[in-house]
Write an enzyme that holds these catalytic residues in place. Structure first.
Site, PDB file in Angstrom:
ATOM      1  N   LYS A 172       0.841  -1.200   0.000  1.00  0.00           N
ATOM      2  CA  LYS A 172       0.000   0.000   0.000  1.00  0.00           C
ATOM      3  C   LYS A 172       0.874   1.247   0.000  1.00  0.00           C
ATOM      4  O   LYS A 172       1.460   1.621   1.011  1.00  0.00           O
ATOM      5  CB  LYS A 172      -0.924   0.047   1.229  1.00  0.00           C
ATOM      6  CG  LYS A 172      -1.986   1.136   1.051  1.00  0.00           C
ATOM      7  CD  LYS A 172      -2.412   1.821   2.301  1.00  0.00           C
ATOM      8  CE  LYS A 172      -1.618   3.042   2.675  1.00  0.00           C
ATOM      9  NZ  LYS A 172      -1.682   4.188   1.757  1.00  0.00           N
ATOM     10  N   GLY A 225       6.968   6.067   7.778  1.00  0.00           N
ATOM     11  CA  GLY A 225       6.073   7.221   7.748  1.00  0.00           C
ATOM     12  C   GLY A 225       6.236   8.029   9.005  1.00  0.00           C
ATOM     13  O   GLY A 225       7.310   8.048   9.608  1.00  0.00           O
ATOM     14  N   SER A 226       5.150   8.659   9.408  1.00  0.00           N
ATOM     15  CA  SER A 226       5.249   9.570  10.550  1.00  0.00           C
ATOM     16  C   SER A 226       5.315   8.796  11.861  1.00  0.00           C
ATOM     17  O   SER A 226       4.851   7.663  11.968  1.00  0.00           O
ATOM     18  CB  SER A 226       4.055  10.515  10.562  1.00  0.00           C
ATOM     19  OG  SER A 226       2.879   9.781  10.769  1.00  0.00           O
ATOM     20  N   ASN A 227       5.854   9.459  12.843  1.00  0.00           N
ATOM     21  CA  ASN A 227       5.969   8.899  14.175  1.00  0.00           C
ATOM     22  C   ASN A 227       4.577   8.622  14.773  1.00  0.00           C
ATOM     23  O   ASN A 227       4.342   7.576  15.369  1.00  0.00           O
ATOM     24  CB  ASN A 227       6.725   9.928  15.027  1.00  0.00           C
ATOM     25  CG  ASN A 227       7.388   9.285  16.196  1.00  0.00           C
ATOM     26  OD1 ASN A 227       6.771   9.161  17.225  1.00  0.00           O
ATOM     27  ND2 ASN A 227       8.622   8.847  16.033  1.00  0.00           N
ATOM     28  N   VAL A 229       1.675   7.984  13.335  1.00  0.00           N
ATOM     29  CA  VAL A 229       0.974   6.816  12.784  1.00  0.00           C
ATOM     30  C   VAL A 229       1.711   5.532  13.179  1.00  0.00           C
ATOM     31  O   VAL A 229       1.102   4.573  13.655  1.00  0.00           O
ATOM     32  CB  VAL A 229       0.814   6.938  11.242  1.00  0.00           C
ATOM     33  CG1 VAL A 229       0.259   5.654  10.653  1.00  0.00           C
ATOM     34  CG2 VAL A 229      -0.097   8.114  10.903  1.00  0.00           C
ATOM     35  N   GLY A 230       3.017   5.520  13.012  1.00  0.00           N
ATOM     36  CA  GLY A 230       3.798   4.320  13.338  1.00  0.00           C
ATOM     37  C   GLY A 230       3.584   3.860  14.772  1.00  0.00           C
ATOM     38  O   GLY A 230       3.312   2.691  15.037  1.00  0.00           O
ATOM     39  N   GLU A 247      10.017   2.565  10.554  1.00  0.00           N
ATOM     40  CA  GLU A 247      11.014   3.615  10.337  1.00  0.00           C
ATOM     41  C   GLU A 247      10.250   4.919  10.338  1.00  0.00           C
ATOM     42  O   GLU A 247       9.335   5.109   9.538  1.00  0.00           O
ATOM     43  CB  GLU A 247      11.744   3.432   8.995  1.00  0.00           C
ATOM     44  CG  GLU A 247      12.621   2.213   8.925  1.00  0.00           C
ATOM     45  CD  GLU A 247      13.720   2.178   9.974  1.00  0.00           C
ATOM     46  OE1 GLU A 247      14.067   3.236  10.544  1.00  0.00           O
ATOM     47  OE2 GLU A 247      14.217   1.066  10.256  1.00  0.00           O
ATOM     48  N   CYS A 281      13.755  11.695   6.137  1.00  0.00           N
ATOM     49  CA  CYS A 281      13.826  11.426   7.575  1.00  0.00           C
ATOM     50  C   CYS A 281      15.264  11.519   8.063  1.00  0.00           C
ATOM     51  O   CYS A 281      15.517  11.608   9.254  1.00  0.00           O
ATOM     52  CB  CYS A 281      13.203  10.090   7.918  1.00  0.00           C
ATOM     53  SG  CYS A 281      13.884   8.728   7.016  1.00  0.00           S
ATOM     54  N   GLN A 328       1.787  19.861   3.477  1.00  0.00           N
ATOM     55  CA  GLN A 328       3.167  19.912   3.957  1.00  0.00           C
ATOM     56  C   GLN A 328       3.670  21.349   3.965  1.00  0.00           C
ATOM     57  O   GLN A 328       4.388  21.760   4.886  1.00  0.00           O
ATOM     58  CB  GLN A 328       4.055  19.017   3.084  1.00  0.00           C
ATOM     59  CG  GLN A 328       5.488  18.920   3.559  1.00  0.00           C
ATOM     60  CD  GLN A 328       5.645  18.273   4.946  1.00  0.00           C
ATOM     61  OE1 GLN A 328       5.145  17.187   5.185  1.00  0.00           O
ATOM     62  NE2 GLN A 328       6.321  18.968   5.858  1.00  0.00           N
ATOM     63  N   GLU A 380       9.846  17.083  14.257  1.00  0.00           N
ATOM     64  CA  GLU A 380      10.227  16.909  12.845  1.00  0.00           C
ATOM     65  C   GLU A 380       9.398  17.850  11.977  1.00  0.00           C
ATOM     66  O   GLU A 380       8.173  17.831  12.031  1.00  0.00           O
ATOM     67  CB  GLU A 380       9.996  15.461  12.405  1.00  0.00           C
ATOM     68  CG  GLU A 380      10.504  15.211  11.005  1.00  0.00           C
ATOM     69  CD  GLU A 380      10.397  13.753  10.558  1.00  0.00           C
ATOM     70  OE1 GLU A 380       9.308  13.173  10.684  1.00  0.00           O
ATOM     71  OE2 GLU A 380      11.408  13.208  10.088  1.00  0.00           O
TER      72      GLU A 380
END
Ligand SMILES: NC(=O)C1=CN([C@@H]2O[C@H](COP(=O)(O)OP(=O)(O)OC[C@H]3O[C@@H](n4cnc5c(N)ncnc54)[C@H](O)[C@@H]3O)[C@@H](O)[C@H]2O)C=CC1
Ligand SMILES: O=C(O)CCC(=O)C(=O)O
Length: 478
Positions: A172, A225-227, A229-230, A247, A281, A328, A380
């Site tokens: 995905k 991806g983003s912190n 969501v992860g 990551e 990143c 963004q 970030e």
């Protein structure tokens, strides 16, 4: 305009809706129409992968090698076109786009070789008359969820090792960059892989991503991806006994010491902070500079920044392309405001720039007189924005570099072997760069961070097998 479909169980299938991708260098340019999968299709893709697993896991290593090698060859043969599409869709400059496509090809070639190197071990037992073998087996169905900033390299470094180790894949991609994902999927679809081994489901995180995360038929998730969501996804996988590899973000420091070569320091800062529009990143967003070189460094950096050309990603001579999209850009502008409100001095850039084509152009920005406690140095940003933190000496620089919840990459510019060696030992990061930009990594060695940047085994290189295989220990009475 042709509809680019999802790829499920060896078939190209329309979705329940469509997404258009827009060129961030020229928002009038609609790149393509892409099928949007729904929950049911995501489940079909998982079922197809599950059904294909039994035969793929036992496919001969020559077949697996040849298929991955063929995918690598195709990517390399088409790297100019793939790079152009990538740059048009994501906004990194054409040389960066072609470079990324090349890297994706190399990754498939590398993992073709890894198929042949998936070794085991045979050991003596502590019991007489017993032999021990340690072997590696594939996990089953691996879900790949990827971000928009490396639309072909990140999918490649997740999909290639997954397949090399004998897993089936449901991919995905990020909704902003379906074009590169689809082009990669098309190459994989024509590589001779049996139906169901590789599946593409384009769509939203909320619908397709969530379905993959919660499917009991998915054995592992590899996510970049983003912190936010992860971190939210990981417990759900762990809770049902599935593997997860994350990551996520970085707040990467570049330390510049008094004894640094000024040109090397400025080069590292420009490359690390602003190239790829700072949307990496691994970007250097904190420039930690000792007092003796501080003013010379800032002056030279600003001079070089002013010479950077921000323009259409496909235009010759562009150094920096646009920001990827309006959301963004809004985030970047917010942080520029936050920095000013926190008392940081904006000494260069941070302006919206008008070019011939309507795009999300932002000039690279530099804050000085900042402290490591400021939000601009803790969160970030993911844009072309960096902040200078003045420190007194090496020890303070190291302490500030490590004072972050992230730990992906950490760089130092120095001519002192003593400080370089010490920094390599004490930097709390997964990657350490000496006299090199914090961004830009090889494809055959491990990649990943510490603390809030990563979770689970490393990606890339031979170490990738730690995530994509499970170890079995067999005892035999002889
Ligand atoms: N560290 C990195 O490499 C990256 C960091 N970012 C950071 O994240 C911010 C937002 O960028 P996004 O692309 O929106 O990141 P994101 O974390 O929202 O998305 C990454 C991937 O996860 C999927 N996803 C989102 N929500 C999900 C959910 N609930 N379940 C399953 N999958 C889900 C997305 O569709 C995408 O494929 C950026 O501004 C940047 O700060 C973004 C891209 C890469
Ligand atoms: O700097 C690099 O080469 C890799 C960066 C990366 O993986 C990322 O930004 O997600």
């Amino acid at each position: 305009m042709m509809l680019h479909k999802n790829f499920i169980d060896g078939q190209w299938v329309a979705g329940s809706g469509e997404t258009l991708n827009i060129n961030p260098s020229d928002t009038r340019d609609v790149i393509g129409r892409y099928a949007r999968a729904d929950r049911a299709q995501a489940q079909e893709a998982v079922a197809a992968a599950r059904a294909a697993f039994a035969s793929w896991r036992s496919a001969g290593i020559q077949q697996r090698h040849d298929i991955l090698d063929h995918i690598g060859t195709e990517i390399l043969a088409r790297r100019e076109d793939l790079g152009r599409l990538l740059s048009r869709e994501e906004g990194k400059t054409l040389p960066e786009g072609i470079g990324e496509a090349t890297r994706a090809g190399m990754i498939f070639k590398f993992f073709a070789g890894e198929v042949l190197r998936l070794d085991g071990e045979r050991l003596p037992s502590v019991r007489p008359g017993v032999e021990v073998e340690v072997s590696r087996e594939p996990l089953g169905v691996v879900a790949v969820i990827s971000p928009w900033n490396f639309p072909i390299a990140i999918p490649a470094w997740k999909i290639a090792p997954a397949l090399a180790c004998g897993n089936c894949v449901v991919f995905k991609p990020a909704a902003l960059v379906p074009g590169s994902a689809w082009a990669l999927a098309e190459i994989i679809a024509h590589s001779g892989l049996p139906a169901g081994v590789f599946n593409l489901v384009m769509g939203s995180g909320a619908e397709v991503g969530e379905t993959l995360v919660d499917s009991t038929q998915v054995d592992a998730l590899t996510f970049t991806g983003s912190n936010t969501v992860g971190r939210a996804l990981a417990p759900r996988l762990v809770g049902r006994g599935a593997r997860v590899q994350l990551e996520m973000g970085g707040k990467n420091p570049l330390v510049v010491l008094d004894d640094a070569d000024l040109e090397v320091a400025v080069h590292c800062a420009i490359q690390g902070a602003y190239y790829s529009t700072g949307q990496r990143c691994t970007a250097s967003s904190r420039l930690i500079v000792t007092a003796g070189i501080h003013d010379r460094f800032v002056e030279r950096l600003v001079e070089k920044m002013q010479a950077l050309r921000v323009d259409h990603a496909l235009k010759e001579g562009s150094d920096i392309g646009p920001v990827v999209d309006q959301a963004q850009l809004d985030q970047d502008l917010d942080y520029l405001r936050i920095g000013r409100e926190e008392g940081a001095r904006l000494v260069c850039g941070g302006d919206l720039v008008e070019r011939e084509t309507p795009g999300y152009y932002l000039s690279p920005a530099l804050f000085t007189e900042t402290s490591n406690a400021m939000r601009i140095n803790r969160e970030e940003i993911f844009g072309p924005i960096a902040a200078v933190i003045r420190v007194q000496d090496y020890e303070e620089a190291l302490a500030v570099a490590n004072d972050t919840e992230f730990g992906l990459t950490s760089g130092i510019v120095t001519t002192s072997l003593k400080h370089a060696s010490d920094f390599k030992r004490r930097a709390q990061a997964g990657l350490v760069m000496v006299n090199l930009p914090t961004a830009g990594v090889d494809y055959h060695v491990p990649f990943g961070g510490r603390k809030g940047s990563s979770f689970g085994p490393r990606e890339q290189g031979g170490y990738a097998r730690e995530f994509f295989t499970i170890v079995k220990t067999a005892y035999t009475a002889s």
